[in-house]
Write a protein that holds these residues in place. Sequence first.
Motif, PDB file in Angstrom:
ATOM      1  N   ALA A 314       0.755  -1.225   0.083  1.00 51.97           N
ATOM      2  CA  ALA A 314       0.089  -0.082   0.119  1.00 51.97           C
ATOM      3  C   ALA A 314       0.997   1.167   0.032  1.00 51.97           C
ATOM      4  O   ALA A 314       0.449   2.307  -0.597  1.00 51.97           O
ATOM      5  N   MET A 315       1.954   1.289   0.678  1.00 55.29           N
ATOM      6  CA  MET A 315       2.955   2.520   0.642  1.00 55.29           C
ATOM      7  C   MET A 315       3.373   2.466  -0.664  1.00 55.29           C
ATOM      8  O   MET A 315       3.521   3.723  -1.222  1.00 55.29           O
ATOM      9  N   LEU A 316       3.609   1.604  -1.605  1.00 56.29           N
ATOM     10  CA  LEU A 316       4.248   1.780  -2.872  1.00 56.29           C
ATOM     11  C   LEU A 316       3.031   2.142  -3.893  1.00 56.29           C
ATOM     12  O   LEU A 316       3.146   3.139  -4.694  1.00 56.29           O
ATOM     13  N   VAL A 317       1.756   1.697  -3.500  1.00 54.80           N
ATOM     14  CA  VAL A 317       0.596   2.181  -4.293  1.00 54.80           C
ATOM     15  C   VAL A 317       0.585   3.797  -4.029  1.00 54.80           C
ATOM     16  O   VAL A 317       0.190   4.513  -5.252  1.00 54.80           O
ATOM     17  N   GLY A 318       0.609   4.250  -2.874  1.00 57.56           N
ATOM     18  CA  GLY A 318       0.404   5.632  -2.543  1.00 57.56           C
ATOM     19  C   GLY A 318      -0.872   5.866  -2.053  1.00 57.56           C
ATOM     20  O   GLY A 318      -1.818   5.180  -2.497  1.00 57.56           O
ATOM     21  N   GLU A 319      -1.341   7.314  -1.795  1.00 56.09           N
ATOM     22  CA  GLU A 319      -2.630   7.603  -1.341  1.00 56.09           C
ATOM     23  C   GLU A 319      -3.585   7.249  -2.474  1.00 56.09           C
ATOM     24  O   GLU A 319      -3.346   7.452  -3.893  1.00 56.09           O
TER      25      GLU A 319
END
Length: 438
Positions: A314-319
């Motif tokens: 999710a951190m790689l996907v971003g907001e």
Amino acid sequence: MSQKTPQAIRGTQDIFGAEAEAFAFVVETFERVRKLYRFRRIEMPVFERTEVFARSIGETTDIVSKEMYSFEDRGGESLTLRPEFTAGIARAFITDGWQQHAPLKIATHGPLFRYERPQKGRYRQFHQLDAEIIGAAEPQADVELLAMADQLLKELGISDGVTLNLNTLGDGDSREAWRGALVDHFAGVRGELSEESQERLDKNPLRILDSKDPRDQAFVADAPKIDDFLSSEAQDYFAKVCAGLDAAGVAWTRNPALVRGLDYYRHTAFEFVTDRLGAQGTVLGGGRYDGLIESLGGPHTPAVGWAAGIERLAMLVGERPQERLDVAIIPLDEDGLADANRIARDLRGRWNTVEVFATGKIKKRMSRASEGGALLAVLIGEDERLAGEVTVRDLHGGEQVRMRPADLRDAVAQAQNADWLRGLERDGITPPDEPDFG
Ligand code: ATP
Ligand code: MG
């Protein structure tokens, strides 16, 4: 009497807003992709008898020796909050007779618990996606499992800068021979190793290869390589996995120092790694665990699996934004509320996103509708009620018309189409011609 508010437990997260949307996007994409590969969904208990983990993960691993949340329940039994999925799944394979379904492709996701030092990308309660193929001895199972992981990262839009590191640990004999050579190698320089690696030398020497401590790096670099210890069967197996990945279009690099933190791995071991997350760069890891089910008292059952950290993905996907609002329904007085609910229900049945804004000043409600990106606002006042109509304001084109509620569905479809065309124009794409069904 004032009371102090209890705080959240260290290393747990309350996830909200754009981060929670990213988390949900990861899970939804995983669900979609696992269905494309026909992995069957399972749900597993969050806790197991402690021995399920102790016996399978290995007593000397970091997880079992210092990271497990274990406790005695009221019946005096030692239980542990699951630190990973595979051990519990192996237990279920034996106790629930899943053997009859082998080869079995299964997938799940949920929370895991490890007593670790919390930092960015490392928590005490975290979440994983998990996929396993149980009862399959052939390299094709490894290939399919990795192809699914690779496709997942692509569909999440994060495959750029994430590399598949691949290794083989050989069969049991290869692994033991390699282990012996590693012990000899590192024992010779024992005093120069980090304290942690000195400890690993006695307990879990393969893990020295995984050390990030600069004091260990030089000795890791010239440590004996698994390739010199592989039996010809193990070599052949690994060659087939590599060839299969190439044929499936899955990019990979060989990392002969890659080992995994658990004892049960044999043959293929892999990690998808990025440098975009600082020290917590492994987003997905796994491998083959042919001996695990046997070690829990089951029949010999070859298997392969992986797990991926949802928070790290999710951190790689971003907001991610909340789902865009199609229709805002705004009753202008108390009496309009019943109509508003009826219309909302009717429109939602067609998958349109709909919200009713029934509280606060009308102006405030309109601005909440715009903030949600609404295409249409449906206004219901006394005038409208008497005429059996509603007022529909196009929040992008600005036009306002009256219509019968029965015509709303078409109006929403038209507004969605117009929005789609605006999107194409924004991206500089020429819209396709109207389809000709004549
Ligand atoms: P690491 O080397 O980062 O400690 P690991 O080898 O312990 O990872 P696995 O047990 O293979 O990790 O778990 C698979 C994935 O789960 C990891 O690649 C990572 O994305 C995620 N993960 C593991 N531990 C944590 C944690 N404490 N917090 C968040 N994510 C985690
Ligand atoms: Mg770890």
